[in-house]
Design a protein around this motif. Structure first.
Motif, PDB file in Angstrom:
ATOM      1  N   ASP A  84       0.783  -1.052   0.110  1.00 26.38           N
ATOM      2  CA  ASP A  84       0.214  -0.055  -0.080  1.00 26.38           C
ATOM      3  C   ASP A  84       1.030   1.232   0.012  1.00 26.38           C
ATOM      4  N   GLU A  85       0.325   2.455  -0.438  1.00 25.11           N
ATOM      5  CA  GLU A  85       1.036   3.859  -0.116  1.00 25.11           C
ATOM      6  C   GLU A  85       0.322   4.440   0.949  1.00 25.11           C
ATOM      7  N   SER A  86       0.981   5.458   1.345  1.00 22.49           N
ATOM      8  CA  SER A  86       0.478   6.497   2.093  1.00 22.49           C
ATOM      9  C   SER A  86       1.366   7.734   2.290  1.00 22.49           C
ATOM     10  N   GLY A  87       0.743   8.693   2.753  1.00 23.44           N
ATOM     11  CA  GLY A  87       1.287   9.896   2.402  1.00 23.44           C
ATOM     12  C   GLY A  87       1.459  10.611   4.108  1.00 23.44           C
ATOM     13  N   PHE A  88       2.396  11.492   4.494  1.00 26.26           N
ATOM     14  CA  PHE A  88       2.670  12.441   5.523  1.00 26.26           C
ATOM     15  C   PHE A  88       2.857  13.553   5.097  1.00 26.26           C
ATOM     16  N   CYS A  89       1.943  14.560   5.961  1.00 23.66           N
ATOM     17  CA  CYS A  89       2.164  16.032   5.620  1.00 23.66           C
ATOM     18  C   CYS A  89       2.533  16.739   7.115  1.00 23.66           C
ATOM     19  N   TRP A 202       0.424   2.311   8.928  1.00 24.93           N
ATOM     20  CA  TRP A 202       0.303   3.697   8.812  1.00 24.93           C
ATOM     21  C   TRP A 202      -0.485   4.410  10.071  1.00 24.93           C
ATOM     22  N   ARG A 203      -1.367   3.458  10.536  1.00 22.22           N
ATOM     23  CA  ARG A 203      -1.925   3.970  11.622  1.00 22.22           C
ATOM     24  C   ARG A 203      -1.159   4.477  12.786  1.00 22.22           C
ATOM     25  N   PHE A 204      -0.147   3.405  13.026  1.00 17.43           N
ATOM     26  CA  PHE A 204       0.679   3.694  14.336  1.00 17.43           C
ATOM     27  C   PHE A 204       1.578   4.830  13.939  1.00 17.43           C
ATOM     28  N   MET A 205       2.167   4.879  12.596  1.00 20.28           N
ATOM     29  CA  MET A 205       3.022   5.818  12.339  1.00 20.28           C
ATOM     30  C   MET A 205       2.389   7.428  12.649  1.00 20.28           C
ATOM     31  N   LYS A 206       1.152   7.491  11.945  1.00 21.03           N
ATOM     32  CA  LYS A 206       0.597   8.858  12.120  1.00 21.03           C
ATOM     33  C   LYS A 206       0.145   9.108  13.481  1.00 21.03           C
ATOM     34  N   TYR A 207      -0.480   8.023  14.212  1.00 22.11           N
ATOM     35  CA  TYR A 207      -1.165   8.393  15.506  1.00 22.11           C
ATOM     36  C   TYR A 207      -0.404   8.364  16.765  1.00 22.11           C
ATOM     37  N   PHE A 232      11.856  -0.090  11.831  1.00 24.20           N
ATOM     38  CA  PHE A 232      10.536  -1.045  11.949  1.00 24.20           C
ATOM     39  C   PHE A 232      11.112  -2.372  11.893  1.00 24.20           C
ATOM     40  N   GLY A 233      10.714  -3.089  12.754  1.00 25.67           N
ATOM     41  CA  GLY A 233      10.838  -4.428  13.129  1.00 25.67           C
ATOM     42  C   GLY A 233      11.938  -4.656  14.288  1.00 25.67           C
ATOM     43  N   LYS A 234      12.551  -3.517  14.825  1.00 29.41           N
ATOM     44  CA  LYS A 234      13.431  -3.399  15.931  1.00 29.41           C
ATOM     45  C   LYS A 234      12.977  -2.578  16.899  1.00 29.41           C
ATOM     46  N   LYS A 235      13.093  -1.111  16.581  1.00 25.45           N
ATOM     47  CA  LYS A 235      12.361  -0.387  17.632  1.00 25.45           C
ATOM     48  C   LYS A 235      11.168  -0.189  17.551  1.00 25.45           C
ATOM     49  N   TYR A 236      10.729  -0.105  16.521  1.00 29.57           N
ATOM     50  CA  TYR A 236       9.239  -0.282  16.218  1.00 29.57           C
ATOM     51  C   TYR A 236       8.542  -1.373  15.766  1.00 29.57           C
ATOM     52  N   THR A 237       7.677  -2.032  16.537  1.00 29.12           N
ATOM     53  CA  THR A 237       7.033  -3.273  16.097  1.00 29.12           C
ATOM     54  C   THR A 237       5.532  -3.115  16.310  1.00 29.12           C
ATOM     55  N   ILE A 238       4.733  -4.082  15.535  1.00 22.89           N
ATOM     56  CA  ILE A 238       3.451  -4.510  15.924  1.00 22.89           C
ATOM     57  C   ILE A 238       3.016  -6.005  16.050  1.00 22.89           C
ATOM     58  N   ASN A 239       2.324  -6.073  17.167  1.00 19.63           N
ATOM     59  CA  ASN A 239       1.892  -7.405  17.199  1.00 19.63           C
ATOM     60  C   ASN A 239       0.655  -7.731  16.521  1.00 19.63           C
ATOM     61  N   PHE A 240       0.967  -8.406  15.432  1.00 13.48           N
ATOM     62  CA  PHE A 240      -0.220  -9.044  14.574  1.00 13.48           C
ATOM     63  C   PHE A 240      -0.770 -10.134  14.964  1.00 13.48           C
ATOM     64  N   ALA A 241      -1.800 -10.211  15.894  1.00 12.75           N
ATOM     65  CA  ALA A 241      -2.419 -11.173  16.449  1.00 12.75           C
ATOM     66  C   ALA A 241      -3.281 -12.148  15.415  1.00 12.75           C
TER      67      ALA A 241
END
Length: 241
Positions: A84-89, A202-207, A232-241
């Motif tokens: 996917d693509e996402s944008g940050f402003c 994207w949600r974790f990054m933005k919010y 990402f994958g080291k300092k920043y991770t998400i637990n995909f249950a």
């Protein structure tokens, strides 16, 4: 009162004015808030609006296939990736408003200068991504997958939505070539962002991960986005249950 709040979910002052005009009563915003809570409403972020609903049978079918692909990925038989693509402003706009507990739709983000990210993510927190300061088009997505296909060592299934840049004639012409190199495309049903795992990133990054100071300058924002993607994958991770 509930109807008035839904009309202006961020402006209780407008509700105060309507109450005074309707019943000639002056009430404080705190009183209105207490009433709204009793009515089952709460102050929370307004979710982005999805343009429609998926066809129920197709949605069910695709979801079942995704479940099977997930099992194959867990066993190591394939690598299941979500694209996917996402944008940050520079506008850290997270809209909040008084809503029913099930939420309120209707917000659409404003357009401004953006840093765009194209990513491929799996459930192991393995991310392949590129940053662009230009608009992401079909040609960029094709080059992105052309580069990625050179790195894979097993059958890889790429999950993506039906955005026009993913359905262009040029993109369609590449599908057979990618299949020969062990990369297959799995199309999501329309209006189904909840099935695309990378939306969570994207949600974790933005919010959550991009801090307020990142929005003080374009340079800081780019640095923050680059740092998160790099770590990402080291300092920043998400637990995909």
């Amino acid at each position: 009162m509930k109807k008035w709040v839904k009309e202006t979910p961020k402006n209780l002052g407008a509700v105060q004015e309507k109450i005074k005009k309707k019943w000639d009563i002056i009430v404080s915003k705190d009183t209105i808030k207490r009433i709204l809570k009793c009515l089952g409403m709460k102050w929370k972020r307004i979710r982005s609006r999805v343009g429609g609903k998926p066809e129920p049978e197709l949605y069910k079918h695709k979801k079942q296939i995704l479940k099977a692909l997930k099992k194959l990925s867990n066993s190591g038989a394939i690598d299941l990736r979500y694209l996917d693509e996402s944008g940050f402003c520079l506008t850290p706009y997270v809209p909040y408003g008084w809503q029913d507990k099930e939420g309120l739709e209707g917000f659409e983000s404003s357009k401004s200068k953006r840093i765009n990210v194209l990513g491929l993510l799996n459930r192991k927190n393995e991310l392949y991504s590129y940053i662009f300061e230009t608009k992401i088009n079909s040609e960029i997505v094709i080059k992105f997958l052309d580069n990625y296909v050179q790195k894979i060592d097993k059958m890889t299934v790429v999950v993506l939505d039906n955005a026009p840049i993913h359905r262009s004639k040029a993109f369609q012409k590449k599908i057979v070539e990618w299949q020969e190199k062990k990369l297959k495309i799995f199309w999501l049903p329309t209006y189904s962002p909840q099935l695309n795992l990378i939306e969570t990133l994207w949600r974790f990054m933005k919010y959550e991960w991009i801090e307020a100071q990142a929005y003080t300058s374009w340079k800081h924002l780019v640095e923050y986005v680059e740092n998160i993607l790099k770590n990402f994958g080291k300092k920043y991770t998400i637990n995909f249950a």
